[in-house]
Design an enzyme around this catalytic site. Structure first.
Site, PDB file in Angstrom:
ATOM      1  N   SER A 151       0.833  -1.193   0.000  1.00 10.74           N
ATOM      2  CA  SER A 151       0.000   0.000   0.000  1.00 10.74           C
ATOM      3  C   SER A 151       0.876   1.255   0.000  1.00 10.74           C
ATOM      4  O   SER A 151       1.704   1.434  -0.892  1.00 10.74           O
ATOM      5  CB  SER A 151      -0.960  -0.037   1.194  1.00 10.74           C
ATOM      6  OG  SER A 151      -2.013   0.884   1.041  1.00 10.74           O
ATOM      7  N   GLU A 245      -9.789  -3.893  -6.272  1.00 11.82           N
ATOM      8  CA  GLU A 245      -9.423  -2.812  -5.357  1.00 11.82           C
ATOM      9  C   GLU A 245      -9.290  -1.473  -6.061  1.00 11.82           C
ATOM     10  O   GLU A 245      -8.963  -1.394  -7.254  1.00 11.82           O
ATOM     11  CB  GLU A 245      -8.160  -3.150  -4.593  1.00 11.82           C
ATOM     12  CG  GLU A 245      -6.909  -3.426  -5.411  1.00 11.82           C
ATOM     13  CD  GLU A 245      -5.692  -3.566  -4.514  1.00 11.82           C
ATOM     14  OE1 GLU A 245      -5.410  -2.619  -3.751  1.00 11.82           O
ATOM     15  OE2 GLU A 245      -5.021  -4.613  -4.563  1.00 11.82           O
ATOM     16  N   HIS A 275      -7.508  -5.405  -1.420  1.00 16.81           N
ATOM     17  CA  HIS A 275      -6.318  -4.669  -1.025  1.00 16.81           C
ATOM     18  C   HIS A 275      -5.448  -5.466  -0.048  1.00 16.81           C
ATOM     19  O   HIS A 275      -5.909  -5.900   1.010  1.00 16.81           O
ATOM     20  CB  HIS A 275      -6.746  -3.344  -0.388  1.00 16.81           C
ATOM     21  CG  HIS A 275      -5.622  -2.388  -0.133  1.00 16.81           C
ATOM     22  ND1 HIS A 275      -4.867  -1.840  -1.138  1.00 16.81           N
ATOM     23  CD2 HIS A 275      -5.129  -1.874   1.024  1.00 16.81           C
ATOM     24  CE1 HIS A 275      -3.972  -1.026  -0.630  1.00 16.81           C
ATOM     25  NE2 HIS A 275      -4.093  -1.040   0.681  1.00 16.81           N
TER      26      HIS A 275
END
Length: 306
Positions: A151, A245, A275
């Site tokens: 991320s 996502e 995610h």
């Protein structure tokens, strides 16, 4: 598969996430409260069996080193954790760091870089650079280091590679990024088209975290939004992203930018996944599969230096 591993399927993971979200719906929380919630949720996920973690200083940055067993590590993974630059740390990512330590037999160094909004851009990047320099100073050569992240940590890994290039420092053996956040302006179409299918990330949340991290800096700065950088001469990269996502578009754009610049890039879009699904390895078979695939790629990069 470990004794405590399960297979709930992605529908089961979605159900668990929906329950957690429903409990917090409508509650406005401060950054410290959000951090405490992430700490509490991840504390319930067990690390991989046989792994140990040792607190350590990494170039003035606190962190921890995770290893599996007693054998000499096959190399080093500098892991930069996710959390939108506003939350997370080694304690929230032990399931990932330990799983990768076990799968690769590499030492996984996870740094506790400074968080926004208290420490805005480029504080996290400065800490990542300091940690990489420290690993080199310890005699861990660049060709035996892979930089990884999930991320925001994936975006930070890419930004670090761009900064290393600008400084003339050696590139690592490879870059492995999971669901990387590469564009802090949220310009990808999937920020809207995948909104209904993403149970974790939203454009509104990304906008809030980007504002906290940037602290007034330009969102199109390549060291904040690395998809806008020049990837010529950057280390080979493996990108994992879920098909369902919001950040799918960030990975697609990253692969295009890196490929167009002549960098080695492998993009894997995993059907049905969400995610950073790797984090659910104790409950989700595709998460374990993805870790195994990434471990093979990482070991191939590290082995090239032997």
């Amino acid at each position: 598969m470990e004794a405590n591993d399960q297979d709930l399927g992605i529908a089961g993971i979605r159900a668990q996430l929906a329950q957690r979200a429903s409990l917090a719906k409508g509650i406005a929380m401060s950054w410290p409260e959000i951090r405490a919630g992430m700490d509490a949720a991840t504390a319930l996920i067990p690390p991989a069996a046989g792994c140990s973690s040792t607190p350590r200083d990494v170039g003035g940055v606190p962190g921890e080193e995770v290893v599996f067993g007693d054998a000499a590590p096959a190399g080093t993974i500098l892991f930069l954790h996710g959390g939108g630059y506003v939350m997370g740390g080694p304690q929230t990512h032990r399931t990932l760091s330990s799983r990768f330590a076990k799968a690769t037999r590499a030492a996984v160094v996870v740094i506790d870089y400074r968080l926004a909004p208290e420490h805005p851009f480029p504080a996290a990047l400065d800490d990542a650079e300091a940690a990489y320099r420290a690993l080199l100073a310890e005699g861990r050569t660049a060709d035996r280091i892979v930089i990884a992240g999930d991320s925001a940590g994936g975006g930070l890994a890419l930004a670090l590679a761009l900064r290393l290039k600008a400084l003339g420092l050696p590139q690592p053996a490879g870059l492995f990024v999971i669901s990387p956040w590469t564009d802090l302006l949220q310009s990808s179409d999937t920020c809207v088209s995948k909104a209904a299918s993403d149970p974790i990330i939203s454009k509104e949340g990304l906008d809030a975290m980007a504002g906290a991290y940037l602290g007034g800096a330009a969102g199109d700065d390549p060291l904040a939004s690395p998809v806008r950088g020049d990837f010529a001469g950057i280390a080979p990269m493996l990108i994992h992203v879920g098909a369902e996502e919001v950040l799918l578009g960030d990975s697609i754009a990253l692969a295009g930018a890196a490929g167009a610049a002549g960098a080695g890039v492998r993009l894997e879009i995993w059907p049905e996944m969400i995610h950073v699904w790797h984090a659910f390895a104790d409950r989700l078979a595709p998460a374990r599969d993805a870790i195994a695939v990434a471990a093979t790629w990482i070991n191939e990069r590290l082995a090239a230096a032997r």
